[in-house]
Motif scaffolding. Sequence first.
Motif, PDB file in Angstrom:
ATOM      1  N   LYS A  91      13.179  -1.982  25.152  1.00 27.64           N
ATOM      2  CA  LYS A  91      11.727  -1.852  25.256  1.00 27.64           C
ATOM      3  C   LYS A  91      11.394  -0.832  26.337  1.00 27.64           C
ATOM      4  N   THR A  92      10.216  -0.265  26.229  1.00 22.94           N
ATOM      5  CA  THR A  92       9.722   0.594  27.309  1.00 22.94           C
ATOM      6  C   THR A  92       9.037  -0.280  28.357  1.00 22.94           C
ATOM      7  N   SER A  93       8.891   0.241  29.548  1.00 17.41           N
ATOM      8  CA  SER A  93       8.181  -0.515  30.579  1.00 17.41           C
ATOM      9  C   SER A  93       6.708  -0.683  30.194  1.00 17.41           C
ATOM     10  N   ARG A  94       6.155   0.258  29.452  1.00 16.62           N
ATOM     11  CA  ARG A  94       4.759   0.162  29.009  1.00 16.62           C
ATOM     12  C   ARG A  94       4.529  -1.056  28.114  1.00 16.62           C
ATOM     13  N   GLU A  95       5.548  -1.411  27.308  1.00 16.15           N
ATOM     14  CA  GLU A  95       5.396  -2.534  26.376  1.00 16.15           C
ATOM     15  C   GLU A  95       5.221  -3.867  27.096  1.00 16.15           C
ATOM     16  N   SER A  96       5.698  -3.971  28.305  1.00 17.25           N
ATOM     17  CA  SER A  96       5.605  -5.245  29.018  1.00 17.25           C
ATOM     18  C   SER A  96       4.771  -5.153  30.288  1.00 17.25           C
ATOM     19  N   SER A  97       4.145  -4.013  30.538  1.00 17.74           N
ATOM     20  CA  SER A  97       3.339  -3.890  31.751  1.00 17.74           C
ATOM     21  C   SER A  97       2.116  -4.798  31.664  1.00 17.74           C
ATOM     22  N   VAL A  98       1.669  -5.248  32.838  1.00 20.80           N
ATOM     23  CA  VAL A  98       0.531  -6.165  32.921  1.00 20.80           C
ATOM     24  C   VAL A  98      -0.380  -5.682  34.046  1.00 20.80           C
ATOM     25  N   LYS A  99      -1.674  -5.826  33.833  1.00 21.50           N
ATOM     26  CA  LYS A  99      -2.661  -5.448  34.843  1.00 21.50           C
ATOM     27  C   LYS A  99      -3.689  -6.560  34.918  1.00 21.50           C
ATOM     28  N   ILE A 100      -3.978  -7.042  36.125  1.00 24.87           N
ATOM     29  CA  ILE A 100      -5.004  -8.067  36.305  1.00 24.87           C
ATOM     30  C   ILE A 100      -5.925  -7.653  37.445  1.00 24.87           C
ATOM     31  N   SER A 101      -7.161  -8.101  37.356  1.00 25.11           N
ATOM     32  CA  SER A 101      -8.129  -7.869  38.425  1.00 25.11           C
ATOM     33  C   SER A 101      -8.810  -9.186  38.737  1.00 25.11           C
ATOM     34  N   GLU A 102      -9.106  -9.375  40.017  1.00 29.38           N
ATOM     35  CA  GLU A 102      -9.780 -10.598  40.436  1.00 29.38           C
ATOM     36  C   GLU A 102     -10.656 -10.297  41.643  1.00 29.38           C
ATOM     37  N   LEU A 103     -11.868 -10.832  41.617  1.00 30.26           N
ATOM     38  CA  LEU A 103     -12.783 -10.691  42.734  1.00 30.26           C
ATOM     39  C   LEU A 103     -12.366 -11.655  43.834  1.00 30.26           C
ATOM     40  N   MET A 104     -12.272 -11.159  45.068  1.00 34.30           N
ATOM     41  CA  MET A 104     -11.849 -11.988  46.191  1.00 34.30           C
ATOM     42  C   MET A 104     -13.034 -12.775  46.743  1.00 34.30           C
ATOM     43  N   LEU A 105     -12.880 -14.077  46.788  1.00 36.71           N
ATOM     44  CA  LEU A 105     -13.933 -14.999  47.191  1.00 36.71           C
ATOM     45  C   LEU A 105     -13.698 -15.531  48.600  1.00 36.71           C
ATOM     46  N   PRO A 106     -14.734 -16.073  49.236  1.00 39.80           N
ATOM     47  CA  PRO A 106     -14.546 -16.666  50.570  1.00 39.80           C
ATOM     48  C   PRO A 106     -13.469 -17.762  50.590  1.00 39.80           C
ATOM     49  N   SER A 107     -13.301 -18.471  49.481  1.00 41.49           N
ATOM     50  CA  SER A 107     -12.279 -19.529  49.435  1.00 41.49           C
ATOM     51  C   SER A 107     -10.857 -18.972  49.499  1.00 41.49           C
ATOM     52  N   HIS A 108     -10.682 -17.661  49.297  1.00 43.13           N
ATOM     53  CA  HIS A 108      -9.367 -17.014  49.372  1.00 43.13           C
ATOM     54  C   HIS A 108      -9.055 -16.491  50.772  1.00 43.13           C
ATOM     55  N   SER A 109     -10.002 -16.645  51.706  1.00 43.37           N
ATOM     56  CA  SER A 109      -9.833 -16.016  53.028  1.00 43.37           C
ATOM     57  C   SER A 109      -9.104 -16.922  54.015  1.00 43.37           C
ATOM     58  N   ASN A 110      -8.558 -16.270  55.042  1.00 44.96           N
ATOM     59  CA  ASN A 110      -7.886 -16.987  56.127  1.00 44.96           C
ATOM     60  C   ASN A 110      -8.865 -17.170  57.286  1.00 44.96           C
ATOM     61  N   PHE A 111      -8.374 -17.604  58.440  1.00 45.00           N
ATOM     62  CA  PHE A 111      -9.244 -17.898  59.574  1.00 45.00           C
ATOM     63  C   PHE A 111      -9.888 -16.661  60.178  1.00 45.00           C
ATOM     64  N   SER A 112      -9.360 -15.477  59.877  1.00 45.52           N
ATOM     65  CA  SER A 112      -9.964 -14.251  60.417  1.00 45.52           C
ATOM     66  C   SER A 112     -10.920 -13.600  59.426  1.00 45.52           C
TER      67      SER A 112
END
Length: 180
Positions: free
Chosen positions: A5-26
């Motif tokens: 297979k080519t790498s293109r056949e199995s490549s994956v792309k995802i996007s996600e909006l970063m929310l306050p619940s994903h943040s650390n103490f800083s």
Amino acid sequence: MKKYKTSRESSVKISELMLPSHSNFSGKIHGGYILSLMDQIAFACASKHSETYCVTASVDKVDFLKPIEVGELVTMKASVNHVGTTSMVVGVRVEAENIRTGKMKHCNSSYFTMVAKNDDGKSVAIPGLILENKTTIRRFVRSIIRKEDGKARRDRFKESEFELEKHLEVLKGYNVKINL
């Protein structure tokens, strides 16, 4: 299953909006959350290539180059860079976009070694990789060199072969105190 297979056949792309619940103490996005997303996309890419369940065997060096802010759109891209008989190296690139300005930044790149498994948990053969261009050849060769470098590093510091006297000089200039 295809033999190659080519790498293109199995490549994956995802996007996600970063929310306050994903943040650390800083107030920045927690590195552990980003690592979890990276592992998920590596799994998806490896499973797509192998057409079976995959597990993470190792993660090569992870450097957090730039912090990710709440409200940024994080996009991760994964592709198979190298294949063995039952394992593959999946390269993952993390970028963040300020959705108000459109400014993009590269935040992280890492390499996940994934192993294909059957329903009994046994490693199974995977398709080979078709190298189509200079980029895919460079990525494949780079993975070979990274693997060889890692083995040499591990072998160099095996406890049974480590010579203390030869390495004490290396410690000079570091913030350590030696009590033998």
